[in-house]
Design an enzyme around this catalytic site. Structure first.
Site, PDB file in Angstrom:
ATOM      1  CE  LYS A  41      -0.262  -0.208   5.046  1.00  0.00           C
ATOM      2  NZ  LYS A  41      -1.130  -0.220   6.234  1.00  0.00           N
ATOM      3  NE  ARG A 139      -5.415   0.326  12.686  1.00  0.00           N
ATOM      4  CZ  ARG A 139      -4.397   0.320  11.844  1.00  0.00           C
ATOM      5  NH1 ARG A 139      -3.684   1.413  11.665  1.00  0.00           N
ATOM      6  NH2 ARG A 139      -4.086  -0.776  11.172  1.00  0.00           N
ATOM      7  CE1 TYR A 261      15.408  31.700   4.632  1.00  0.00           C
ATOM      8  CE2 TYR A 261      15.213  29.327   4.321  1.00  0.00           C
ATOM      9  CZ  TYR A 261      15.192  30.612   3.809  1.00  0.00           C
ATOM     10  OH  TYR A 261      14.941  30.821   2.472  1.00  0.00           O
ATOM     11  CG  MET A 314      11.316  23.664  -0.839  1.00  0.00           C
ATOM     12  SD  MET A 314      10.377  24.766  -1.908  1.00  0.00           S
ATOM     13  CE  MET A 314       9.159  25.408  -0.758  1.00  0.00           C
TER      14      MET A 314
END
Length: 379
Positions: A41, A139, A261, A314
């Site tokens: 999956k 679940r 940063y 990023m």
């Protein structure tokens, strides 16, 4: 001049399909005489459903588990004769979709069972399915009263071709947790109500809990892809995914100067800082950012571990390479962010998450290299 995908990407993800196959074989040996299936999956935990599924099939795997019916459709196009179970059950009104693709829903409720049986009568035959009964994780799955109601509903039961009875462990990665024995015993009682039906209880960690848990079919996931199914012991699995970032630039930083940063990291000595072309867009967790000069997060470069420093952005991250020989790290040198030297469980721990999340969030911008079968393939 010829360019390869890895020449043009700041980060490269190499996926070792031979290691994947060896992991499946290791799990099969531990599970024997039970069959070893595979959870694929989430695009094979982020590593690519097509090459992963083909490699597992070649290794001998025949039963596969996906979460959603659309994943089942994609897998069926890759493996026309595999047994495919859909763990999220039967989506409302979609029985024909499952039936045409020979997808086996892991039915989780009486409502789903009745819908599947009713469609089978219209379709002209009983259709294969699994029954997922909850034993404590709360679940998905039939509750105990609902399971009893299903057994009493002869019309529905007569319309089902039950190929698997399954449940899911909540604490398999903690072998001494009392819930494991409770779920094992609860599942044994459930199984006694459907004698002769193959049963499945164990996930990756469950494979290592013993024969009372392996039953007839195990369905490992993260262990196939290199995650440690035995957290209290050395990892018996091989690394499958290796994520590397290339050095874009090396900077000399004086004491008192900052990096990245928000100026979170300050040099306490004259330092050499390598900037890698990999950031959170590439799946490197921002939580690996470090104010410390010595970790906790590290990468492996030029044969040594070097600490991550400052904020991960990023597209970039910075590492301190001051202690390495100057000639050992140059522009273009690759640093291992995940792989054989920086395990996914260790890196996930540094980021305050789990290996599952780390793998499934790996980005799409880097070059993907599938290694180890007939030939290497770049994506």
């Amino acid at each position: 001049m010829t360019h390869t995908p890895e020449d043009l990407a700041g980060a490269v993800l190499s996926i070792n399909l031979v290691a994947l196959q060896e992991n499946w074989r290791t799990l099969q040996r531990h599970a024997a005489p039970a069959e070893c299936g595979a959870a694929v999956k989430g695009n094979a935990y982020g590593l690519g459903i097509a090459p992963v599924a083909r490699a597992l099939w070649e290794a001998g795997c025949r039963s596969f588990f996906v979460a959603r019916p659309k994943e089942g459709e994609e897998l069926r196009a890759i493996l026309p004769t595999a047994t495919i179970y859909v763990l999220d059950g039967l989506f409302p009104g979609q029985a024909e979709f499952y039936a045409k693709l020979k997808l086996c829903p892991a039915l989780i409720s009486l409502e789903e069972a009745r819908e599947w049986a009713a469609f089978g009568r219209v379709y002209g035959r009983r259709l294969a399915c699994a029954l997922h009964v909850d034993t404590g994780i709360n679940r998905l799955g039939f509750s105990q009263p609902e399971f009893e109601a299903l057994l009493s509903d002869r019309q529905t039961m007569d319309g089902l071709e039950i190929s698997l009875l399954m449940s899911h462990l909540a604490c398999a990665d903690e072998p001494a947790h009392p819930m494991n024995a409770c779920q094992r015993d609860a599942f044994a009682a459930i199984r006694a109500r459907l004698p002769g039906v193959p049963a499945s209880l164990a996930n990756s960690s469950g494979v290592f809990l013993g024969s009372g848990f392996t039953q007839d079919l195990v369905r490992p996931g993260i262990a196939l892809y290199g995650g440690n199914p035995t957290p209290a012991a050395p990892n018996p699995m091989q690394a499958v995914a290796v994520l590397e970032g290339a050095v874009l630039q090396i900077r000399d930083v004086r004491p008192g100067e900052t990096v990245g940063y928000s100026a979170t990291w300050t040099a306490t000595r004259t330092s050499r800082v390598a900037v890698l072309g990999a950031g959170y867009k590439d799946g490197v967790p921002r939580a690996l950012s470090s104010r410390q000069s010595d970790g906790p997060a590290h990468v492996f470069i030029a044969g040594q571990r070097c600490p991550v420093i400052g904020r991960i952005s990023m597209d970039m991250m910075a590492i301190d390479v001051t202690n390495l020989p100057q000639e050992s790290v140059t522009r273009g040198t690759r640093a291992e962010i995940l792989g054989r030297h920086i395990g996914i469980d260790e890196a996930a721990g540094w980021a305050g998450t789990i290996s599952y999340e780390l793998l499934t969030r790996l980005g799409s911008r880097y070059a993907r290299l599938y290694r180890g079968l007939e030939s290497d393939v770049s994506v």
